[in-house]
Design a protein around this motif. Sequence first.
Motif, mmCIF file in Angstrom:
data_model
loop_
_atom_site.group_PDB
_atom_site.id
_atom_site.type_symbol
_atom_site.label_atom_id
_atom_site.label_comp_id
_atom_site.label_asym_id
_atom_site.label_seq_id
_atom_site.Cartn_x
_atom_site.Cartn_y
_atom_site.Cartn_z
ATOM 1 N N PHE A 148 42.313 52.330 35.435
ATOM 2 C CA PHE A 148 40.913 51.228 35.780
ATOM 3 C C PHE A 148 41.605 49.947 36.666
ATOM 4 O O PHE A 148 41.453 49.397 35.807
ATOM 5 C CB PHE A 148 40.467 51.544 35.017
ATOM 6 N N PHE A 211 34.852 34.233 47.529
ATOM 7 C CA PHE A 211 34.494 35.672 47.649
ATOM 8 C C PHE A 211 33.797 36.176 47.488
ATOM 9 O O PHE A 211 33.967 37.617 46.277
ATOM 10 C CB PHE A 211 35.939 36.334 48.049
ATOM 11 N N ASN A 212 32.503 35.872 46.873
ATOM 12 C CA ASN A 212 31.450 36.470 45.868
ATOM 13 C C ASN A 212 30.783 38.412 46.557
ATOM 14 O O ASN A 212 30.178 38.461 45.376
ATOM 15 C CB ASN A 212 30.552 35.537 45.703
ATOM 16 N N ARG A 370 33.665 49.158 40.380
ATOM 17 C CA ARG A 370 33.185 48.235 40.636
ATOM 18 C C ARG A 370 33.784 47.405 41.209
ATOM 19 O O ARG A 370 34.511 46.994 41.674
ATOM 20 C CB ARG A 370 33.812 47.560 38.846
ATOM 21 N N GLY A 371 32.552 46.222 42.343
ATOM 22 C CA GLY A 371 33.107 45.339 43.696
ATOM 23 C C GLY A 371 33.592 43.822 42.513
ATOM 24 O O GLY A 371 33.808 43.814 41.426
ATOM 25 N N VAL A 372 34.606 43.616 43.182
ATOM 26 C CA VAL A 372 35.408 42.482 42.415
ATOM 27 C C VAL A 372 35.196 41.720 43.202
ATOM 28 O O VAL A 372 35.889 41.836 44.310
ATOM 29 C CB VAL A 372 37.109 42.826 41.584
ATOM 30 N N SER A 373 36.055 40.425 42.520
ATOM 31 C CA SER A 373 35.786 39.495 43.279
ATOM 32 C C SER A 373 37.420 38.535 43.377
ATOM 33 O O SER A 373 37.126 38.171 42.051
ATOM 34 C CB SER A 373 35.114 38.160 43.458
ATOM 35 N N MET A 374 38.082 38.277 44.574
ATOM 36 C CA MET A 374 39.355 37.536 43.929
ATOM 37 C C MET A 374 39.566 36.754 43.971
ATOM 38 O O MET A 374 39.595 36.141 45.635
ATOM 39 C CB MET A 374 41.258 38.757 43.945
ATOM 40 N N GLN A 375 39.231 35.446 43.795
ATOM 41 C CA GLN A 375 39.461 33.901 43.865
ATOM 42 C C GLN A 375 40.525 33.282 45.021
ATOM 43 O O GLN A 375 42.274 33.898 44.708
ATOM 44 C CB GLN A 375 39.485 32.974 42.893
ATOM 45 N N SER A 450 46.437 40.932 32.910
ATOM 46 C CA SER A 450 46.296 42.069 33.357
ATOM 47 C C SER A 450 44.968 41.863 33.802
ATOM 48 O O SER A 450 44.390 41.589 33.735
ATOM 49 C CB SER A 450 46.462 43.417 32.304
ATOM 50 N N LEU A 451 45.398 42.687 35.426
ATOM 51 C CA LEU A 451 44.344 43.099 36.045
ATOM 52 C C LEU A 451 44.197 44.848 35.755
ATOM 53 O O LEU A 451 42.685 44.907 36.018
ATOM 54 C CB LEU A 451 44.741 42.852 37.688
ATOM 55 N N SER A 452 45.209 45.832 34.934
ATOM 56 C CA SER A 452 44.442 46.318 34.998
ATOM 57 C C SER A 452 44.134 46.824 33.425
ATOM 58 O O SER A 452 44.233 46.088 32.432
ATOM 59 C CB SER A 452 44.750 47.889 35.244
ATOM 60 N N SER A 453 42.426 48.090 33.813
ATOM 61 C CA SER A 453 41.662 47.162 32.392
ATOM 62 C C SER A 453 42.423 48.899 31.277
ATOM 63 O O SER A 453 42.637 50.013 31.639
ATOM 64 C CB SER A 453 40.297 47.455 32.477
ATOM 65 N N SER A 455 41.253 49.083 28.090
ATOM 66 C CA SER A 455 40.862 49.812 27.849
ATOM 67 C C SER A 455 40.027 50.602 28.455
ATOM 68 O O SER A 455 39.612 51.569 28.024
ATOM 69 C CB SER A 455 39.560 48.903 27.019
#
Lengths: 505, 136
Positions: A148, A211-212, A370-375, A450-453, A455
């Motif tokens: 994920f 990048f919201n 899930r949409g995600v924003s990477m600053q 980590s960027l990968s979840s 859990s």
Amino acid sequence: MPAPYAKLALKDDLALFLTSPSYINKSRLCNHSLLCKTKPHFEYFFYYLGNFKSADYTLQVLSFQLLCKFTCYPVIIDSRARKYYDLLLKISLFIKISTMQKTIEEINAKIKAGKAVAVNAEEVIGIVRNKGIARAATEIDVVTTATFAPMCSSGIYFNIGHPKPRMKLDAGKTFINDVPAYTGFAATDVMLGATALPDSDPRNKEHPGDFNYGGGHVIEELVSGKDVRISASSYGTDCYPRKKLESWLNIKDLNEAVLYNFRNAYQNYNVAVNLSDKTIYTYLGILKPRLGNAVYCSAGQLSPLLNDPYYKTIGVGSHIFLGGGEGYISWHGTQHNPDVPRTANGVPKRGSGTLSIIGDLKQMKPRWLRGVSMQGYGVSLSVGIGIPIPVLSTEILEYTAVTDHDIIATVIDYSKAYPQFTSDVIGEVSYGQLKSGVIQLMNKEIPTASLSSYSGALEISNILKDWINGGLFLLCPPVKPIPGVKDGEATKPFNYRPVERNNNH
Amino acid sequence: MKVARKIVLHFPAQLVEKAIAYRLVKDFDLQFNILKASIIPDSEGFIVLELSGEKDAYNQGIRFLTRAGVKIEPLSQNVSRNEEKCTHCGACLTVCPTGAFEVEDASRRIFFNHDKCIVCGNCLKACPPRAMELHF
């Protein structure tokens, strides 16, 4: 069953021998001999010649173990056994060894009967350790793997239905919640990518940009059942006269809505660090200067392709958990690159394999899309994927028992080596080390993130496990394998050929 | 007895240009460490600070601020995590200067420890699903 013996005997240091127990006793090698857990009447032990001090030793024992389908103990070299080679090889042809082999059909029959045993790729480690590979293989039918994490090459396509009067969206411009969509298909087919941004987004004009909102967020909203706004313009034809369309869209009104990702579930991934003197903003997150942190992005021991390193069960047509619903593997992913350095247990130390996947968006859940924003970088979509691995043999089970300590990732400098596309590698670390919170590199202790979840991946692997144990999810045998090692599939860099500027144009 | 607390002082517009904080030192012998501040003339402002000193003096100082018209809140209410949005990825772990994010051992879920948060705001934009929220 003779084939493996011949195969093993091909190399002088990888030869397999049979000998009688009395010989073993005489040679006082009993404790070190390769004792296969065989049936009581089995009168021969195996002798295995290998240099057990070499790094390959573990692999050799492992290969032998896999080939003869039994749990083995360490062996010691005995050159005297060599003279029996031909004789013993012949004897081996007559010995029948019972092997653990299952088919997907048999496993599916057990799933339907509610008798299948699925465990997740974390649990399987302890089970194999405690019970041994042979016993575990008879008990476990399926190992569930999952991941994920943000996966940029994700997107959706959908058909909006024909408005009155008709309109051809293609060759015009279409936006969903101001995010540009691609319509270069038939009249009412639309594709939207996870990383697309509204034209009005300031990007990195003021670095680092926020990048919201972008494609990934539109996908999440659509899956949540929220209305999204389509605004389209086109040129109008005799058969499609309409030129403008502005309307609310809801997923339930779409004819088809399909998640189609052409590169997901990277087999392994770079660990990103920053050697420069300033903070950098990357697709792997914020990297602090002078090795201030290290970011990794893999579910490690739970990750699908790390549990099936040679793609023996995962292939085109495999039935998977995708975004909370069901999906299928549609092809190997773009940049699929199996020929990379691998550890002794076959696990790639670099990016390596990828998957292309497809599934019905309408049954998916926003929890797993899930949409995600990477600053400072852009937007993406975090995708939840779960892949069941059928335990067809002890070999396949052995692969799924891989632990975070056995999986190695490559550390890359994202201030220079990555952007300039050089092959510089800072070092190699295991996921065990990464998950401890600190890694040691260049005489420095570097905290990890980590960027990968993990859990999230664990939760998906458990959902898939429950589906299988509950008889709700059947496995599909692949209709085509994905390209493996030395199959000729390799990622090439861009072939830059400068275009001559011609003033006549 | 000594106390040390992280608090947020909200200054209404009419107080923004008055010197108030220095009196905490002068009159009440308190120490403060400013963690974050936003003061704009003729507009509302806030200061996040860690205030410490003898308990009695601390309480008197707080009373002085309240009477002067400053609104006081404990700090931990100001950055919170939207549990619906958090994916427990762990991107926040190394951007937090105080180590307020911790990995829970077995589940590898990310625990947000309010007590350690100094409301620096680093996690807000570093969080990919933007689960960290700043509340005033």
